[in-house]
Design a protein around this motif. Structure first.
Motif, mmCIF file in Angstrom:
data_model
loop_
_atom_site.group_PDB
_atom_site.id
_atom_site.type_symbol
_atom_site.label_atom_id
_atom_site.label_comp_id
_atom_site.label_asym_id
_atom_site.label_seq_id
_atom_site.Cartn_x
_atom_site.Cartn_y
_atom_site.Cartn_z
ATOM 1 N N THR A 36 0.853 -1.184 0.000
ATOM 2 C CA THR A 36 0.000 0.000 0.000
ATOM 3 C C THR A 36 0.889 1.234 0.000
ATOM 4 O O THR A 36 1.945 1.252 0.618
ATOM 5 C CB THR A 36 -0.954 0.044 1.214
ATOM 6 N N LEU A 37 0.442 2.231 -0.728
ATOM 7 C CA LEU A 37 1.128 3.515 -0.815
ATOM 8 C C LEU A 37 0.132 4.556 -0.311
ATOM 9 O O LEU A 37 -0.908 4.774 -0.925
ATOM 10 C CB LEU A 37 1.519 3.777 -2.272
ATOM 11 N N ASP A 38 0.434 5.134 0.835
ATOM 12 C CA ASP A 38 -0.484 6.066 1.497
ATOM 13 C C ASP A 38 0.080 7.477 1.491
ATOM 14 O O ASP A 38 1.288 7.667 1.514
ATOM 15 C CB ASP A 38 -0.684 5.661 2.964
ATOM 16 N N THR A 39 -0.837 8.455 1.515
ATOM 17 C CA THR A 39 -0.444 9.854 1.651
ATOM 18 C C THR A 39 -1.486 10.592 2.477
ATOM 19 O O THR A 39 -2.666 10.283 2.406
ATOM 20 C CB THR A 39 -0.274 10.557 0.290
ATOM 21 N N GLN A 40 -1.022 11.529 3.252
ATOM 22 C CA GLN A 40 -1.924 12.419 3.978
ATOM 23 C C GLN A 40 -1.936 13.802 3.347
ATOM 24 O O GLN A 40 -2.940 14.483 3.362
ATOM 25 C CB GLN A 40 -1.505 12.518 5.456
ATOM 26 N N ASP A 41 -0.802 14.189 2.785
ATOM 27 C CA ASP A 41 -0.682 15.553 2.259
ATOM 28 C C ASP A 41 -0.526 15.625 0.741
ATOM 29 O O ASP A 41 -0.457 16.696 0.177
ATOM 30 C CB ASP A 41 0.484 16.275 2.925
ATOM 31 N N GLY A 42 -0.450 14.486 0.078
ATOM 32 C CA GLY A 42 -0.312 14.484 -1.369
ATOM 33 C C GLY A 42 1.089 14.742 -1.872
ATOM 34 O O GLY A 42 1.330 14.727 -3.067
ATOM 35 N N GLU A 43 2.026 14.951 -0.970
ATOM 36 C CA GLU A 43 3.412 15.175 -1.370
ATOM 37 C C GLU A 43 4.314 14.052 -0.886
ATOM 38 O O GLU A 43 5.161 13.568 -1.612
ATOM 39 C CB GLU A 43 3.915 16.511 -0.834
ATOM 40 N N GLN A 44 4.131 13.676 0.355
ATOM 41 C CA GLN A 44 4.931 12.618 0.959
ATOM 42 C C GLN A 44 4.098 11.333 0.954
ATOM 43 O O GLN A 44 2.993 11.312 1.489
ATOM 44 C CB GLN A 44 5.314 12.999 2.396
ATOM 45 N N PHE A 45 4.629 10.295 0.338
ATOM 46 C CA PHE A 45 3.955 9.008 0.287
ATOM 47 C C PHE A 45 4.727 8.010 1.145
ATOM 48 O O PHE A 45 5.952 8.068 1.221
ATOM 49 C CB PHE A 45 3.865 8.504 -1.148
ATOM 50 N N GLU A 46 3.999 7.117 1.753
ATOM 51 C CA GLU A 46 4.594 6.102 2.625
ATOM 52 C C GLU A 46 4.130 4.731 2.144
ATOM 53 O O GLU A 46 2.942 4.529 1.883
ATOM 54 C CB GLU A 46 4.119 6.363 4.056
ATOM 55 N N PHE A 47 5.074 3.790 2.021
ATOM 56 C CA PHE A 47 4.696 2.449 1.582
ATOM 57 C C PHE A 47 4.829 1.444 2.712
ATOM 58 O O PHE A 47 5.642 1.600 3.624
ATOM 59 C CB PHE A 47 5.518 2.009 0.364
ATOM 60 N N HIS A 48 3.996 0.430 2.628
ATOM 61 C CA HIS A 48 4.065 -0.707 3.537
ATOM 62 C C HIS A 48 3.758 -1.943 2.699
ATOM 63 O O HIS A 48 2.808 -1.951 1.921
ATOM 64 C CB HIS A 48 3.040 -0.578 4.665
ATOM 65 N N TYR A 49 4.585 -2.960 2.802
ATOM 66 C CA TYR A 49 4.356 -4.181 2.033
ATOM 67 C C TYR A 49 4.336 -5.384 2.964
ATOM 68 O O TYR A 49 4.836 -5.326 4.095
ATOM 69 C CB TYR A 49 5.428 -4.370 0.947
ATOM 70 N N GLN A 50 3.745 -6.449 2.457
ATOM 71 C CA GLN A 50 3.753 -7.725 3.160
ATOM 72 C C GLN A 50 3.926 -8.829 2.135
ATOM 73 O O GLN A 50 3.559 -8.675 0.965
ATOM 74 C CB GLN A 50 2.462 -7.921 3.952
ATOM 75 N N LEU A 108 7.597 -0.976 9.118
ATOM 76 C CA LEU A 108 8.529 -1.904 8.474
ATOM 77 C C LEU A 108 9.865 -1.990 9.224
ATOM 78 O O LEU A 108 10.640 -2.919 8.992
ATOM 79 C CB LEU A 108 8.801 -1.492 7.023
ATOM 80 N N GLY A 109 10.141 -1.032 10.087
ATOM 81 C CA GLY A 109 11.423 -1.009 10.776
ATOM 82 C C GLY A 109 12.528 -0.576 9.838
ATOM 83 O O GLY A 109 12.283 -0.034 8.765
ATOM 84 N N THR A 110 13.756 -0.851 10.244
ATOM 85 C CA THR A 110 14.898 -0.416 9.432
ATOM 86 C C THR A 110 15.487 -1.550 8.600
ATOM 87 O O THR A 110 16.256 -1.299 7.682
ATOM 88 C CB THR A 110 16.017 0.163 10.328
ATOM 89 N N ASP A 111 15.145 -2.781 8.909
ATOM 90 C CA ASP A 111 15.701 -3.922 8.191
ATOM 91 C C ASP A 111 14.598 -4.603 7.372
ATOM 92 O O ASP A 111 13.965 -5.545 7.828
ATOM 93 C CB ASP A 111 16.322 -4.911 9.178
ATOM 94 N N HIS A 112 14.367 -4.072 6.178
ATOM 95 C CA HIS A 112 13.358 -4.668 5.309
ATOM 96 C C HIS A 112 13.930 -4.804 3.906
ATOM 97 O O HIS A 112 15.012 -4.317 3.609
ATOM 98 C CB HIS A 112 12.064 -3.848 5.336
ATOM 99 N N LEU A 113 13.198 -5.477 3.036
ATOM 100 C CA LEU A 113 13.694 -5.810 1.713
ATOM 101 C C LEU A 113 13.991 -4.603 0.826
ATOM 102 O O LEU A 113 14.771 -4.694 -0.112
ATOM 103 C CB LEU A 113 12.681 -6.711 0.973
ATOM 104 N N LEU A 114 13.362 -3.474 1.093
ATOM 105 C CA LEU A 114 13.554 -2.296 0.267
ATOM 106 C C LEU A 114 14.432 -1.248 0.919
ATOM 107 O O LEU A 114 14.427 -0.098 0.536
ATOM 108 C CB LEU A 114 12.195 -1.709 -0.127
#
Length: 132
Positions: free
Chosen positions: A58-72, A123-129
């Motif tokens: 998922t790629l989320d945004t609250q302000d339309g400029e900064q996007f945050e991703f989370h994967y599983q 996701l923490g700091t140790d993830h695949l991306l």
């Protein structure tokens, strides 16, 4: 650039052009849903009930400029639902490769639109991306 300047429709068009990842029916103006059926669990099953190993993001945004991703990572079952499951060792490299390939393409799109993307804190700091 903000989402006011890059409309939801334009983002959908750009994300659709990346390839068969965007699930438009699971997408809204503040969240975009992508997935990939990386490895077929059993090719012997008929196509309509095949199951796969892969990922969803998922790629989320609250302000339309900064996007945050989370994967599983997990299992896409015959009913069309994702289940969080450990990827079998023999399929890990392929699932990881498809996720990284998608992320590279997503990064190019986001850069081209002058939008930024970062990993979710969950996701923490140790993830695949993580950066190499």
């Amino acid at each position: 650039m903000s989402i006011d300047k890059v409309s939801h429709r334009k983002l959908v068009r750009v994300f659709t052009a990346i390839g068969p990842y965007l699930r438009e029916l699971k997408t809204c103006e503040t969240q975009y849903f992508f997935d990939c059926l990386s490895v077929c669990a059993s090719a012997k099953a008929s196509p309509e009930v095949r199951e796969f190993w892969g990922w969803w993001l998922t790629l989320d945004t609250q302000d339309g400029e900064q996007f945050e991703f989370h994967y599983q990572l997990g299992f896409f079952d015959a009913s069309g639902e994702w289940q969080l499951k450990a990827i079998p060792k023999k399929h890990q490299a392929e699932v990881t490769r498809t996720l990284r390939d998608f992320y590279d393409k997503l990064g190019v799109c986001m850069d081209g639109l002058a939008l930024s993307v970062r990993p979710s804190i969950a996701l923490g700091t140790d993830h695949l991306l993580s950066p190499a």
